[in-house]
Enzyme design. Structure first.
Site, PDB file in Angstrom:
ATOM      1  N   GLY A  31       0.824  -1.209   0.000  1.00  0.00           N
ATOM      2  CA  GLY A  31       0.000   0.000   0.000  1.00  0.00           C
ATOM      3  C   GLY A  31       0.854   1.254   0.000  1.00  0.00           C
ATOM      4  N   GLY A  36       5.639   4.781  -8.642  1.00  0.00           N
ATOM      5  CA  GLY A  36       6.368   3.536  -8.925  1.00  0.00           C
ATOM      6  C   GLY A  36       5.397   2.355  -8.980  1.00  0.00           C
ATOM      7  CG  HIS A  37       3.364   1.047  -5.458  1.00  0.00           C
ATOM      8  ND1 HIS A  37       3.580   2.046  -4.544  1.00  0.00           N
ATOM      9  CD2 HIS A  37       3.942  -0.077  -4.950  1.00  0.00           C
ATOM     10  CE1 HIS A  37       4.251   1.554  -3.515  1.00  0.00           C
ATOM     11  NE2 HIS A  37       4.487   0.276  -3.736  1.00  0.00           N
ATOM     12  CB  SER A 185      10.834   5.140  -1.637  1.00  0.00           C
ATOM     13  OG  SER A 185      10.675   4.574  -0.359  1.00  0.00           O
TER      14      SER A 185
END
Ligand code: PAF
Length: 282
Positions: A31, A36-37, A185
């Site tokens: 989560g 990036g995700h 991040s």
């Protein structure tokens, strides 16, 4: 897009899709989703007929209980991001669902987990490999997507899949960076203003190393020194490690003769950041 909380529920949902001949893609996450995700989800959505995003803050990969407690939990916003990025369903199990009783069976990753972050985060990769194996069994994906920013994690998963003949293709996805080079991040949001300003120096250091490699340097020591020099110019950086490792085994190399990663971990204030670049000698 559905949000499913049980292993039985996700299994049933993807089995139905698979029966219709679809490829199932899995993007495992904890989560606090960022760009990036989103790039992992979008890649899976482009390549697979069904994309499952798992959102689970995995207690057994944290070395400090305190880090686990304060890990950001932003499920509602994450679900919105998943839908926007093209996910078909979110698998968001509870702790009780994943670990109904204390676990007694673990995946031991071996030498690939021993260097770099390994000594600084004892048990971390064992916890990662174990939860990823559990997610693979729950979702049974044909493909699973992992970011190259966590290069050692990627290598641990690739090694596990190969060693244990797991029927899943691991797809590495390039690191997404802020405009100033800082790797995306979920930890970045914990950086203070001064640390955030200083943080891109990690990438500057890695680029200095990469420039040496691209100019033909093959001595790992010289490559390391180029990055170290750049990092030493930023007093807010407390270096944890900086190494040149084989890109598959994560073992340090003295001379660069094949694919390598230059990998770094450093503290900026109370936040630990990692980053790496890949280079292939021809
Ligand atoms: O990279 C992460 O977010 C986690 O380590 C993972 C792969 C989802 C396992 O908990």
């Amino acid at each position: 897009m559905r949000v499913i909380e049980t292993i039985g529920g996700v299994r049933e949902a993807v089995r139905a899709a698979r029966r219709e001949g679809g490829t199932v893609g899995l993007v495992p996450t904890m989560g606090a989703l960022h760009a990036g995700h989103v790039s992992l989800i979008a890649r899976s959505a482009a390549e697979c007929s069904v994309t499952v995003v798992s959102i689970f803050v995995n207690p057994i990969q944290f070395t400090q209980a305190e880090d686990f407690e304060r890990y950001p939990r932003t499920l509602e916003g994450d679900v919105v991001e998943c839908r926007r990025a093209g996910a078909s369903l979110v698998f968001a199990p509870s702790n009780q669902e994943m670990y109904p009783r204390p676990l007694t069976t673990f995946i031991e990753p071996g030498p690939v987990a021993e260097g770099l972050c390994g000594p600084f985060r004892p048990g971390h990769f064992r916890g990662v490999a174990t939860v990823v194996a559990k997610l693979f069994h729950a979702v049974e994906p044909g493909r699973a997507y992992f970011g190259e920013k966590d290069a050692q994690q990627l290598a641990v998963i690739q090694t596990m899949v190969s060693d244990l003949n797991m029927a899943v293709e691991i797809v590495p996805v390039a690191t997404v960076r802020e405009a100033d080079g800082l790797a995306m991040s979920s930890r970045n949001q914990r950086l203070g203003a001064a640390e955030r300003k200083a943080a891109p120096v990690l990438y500057t250091g890695l680029q200095a190393a990469l420039a040496r490699l691209e100019a033909g340097e093959r001595e790992a020591r010289v490559v390391r020194e180029a990055a170290q020099e750049a990092l030493a110019r930023e007093p807010l950086v407390r270096l944890e490690y900086l190494d040149v490792v084989d890109a598959g085994t994560m073992q340090p190399v003295e001379r660069v003769t094949g694919p390598v990663r230059v990998a770094v971990a450093a503290w900026l204030g109370g936040v630990r950041l990692i980053d790496n670049v890949r280079f292939e000698a021809r």
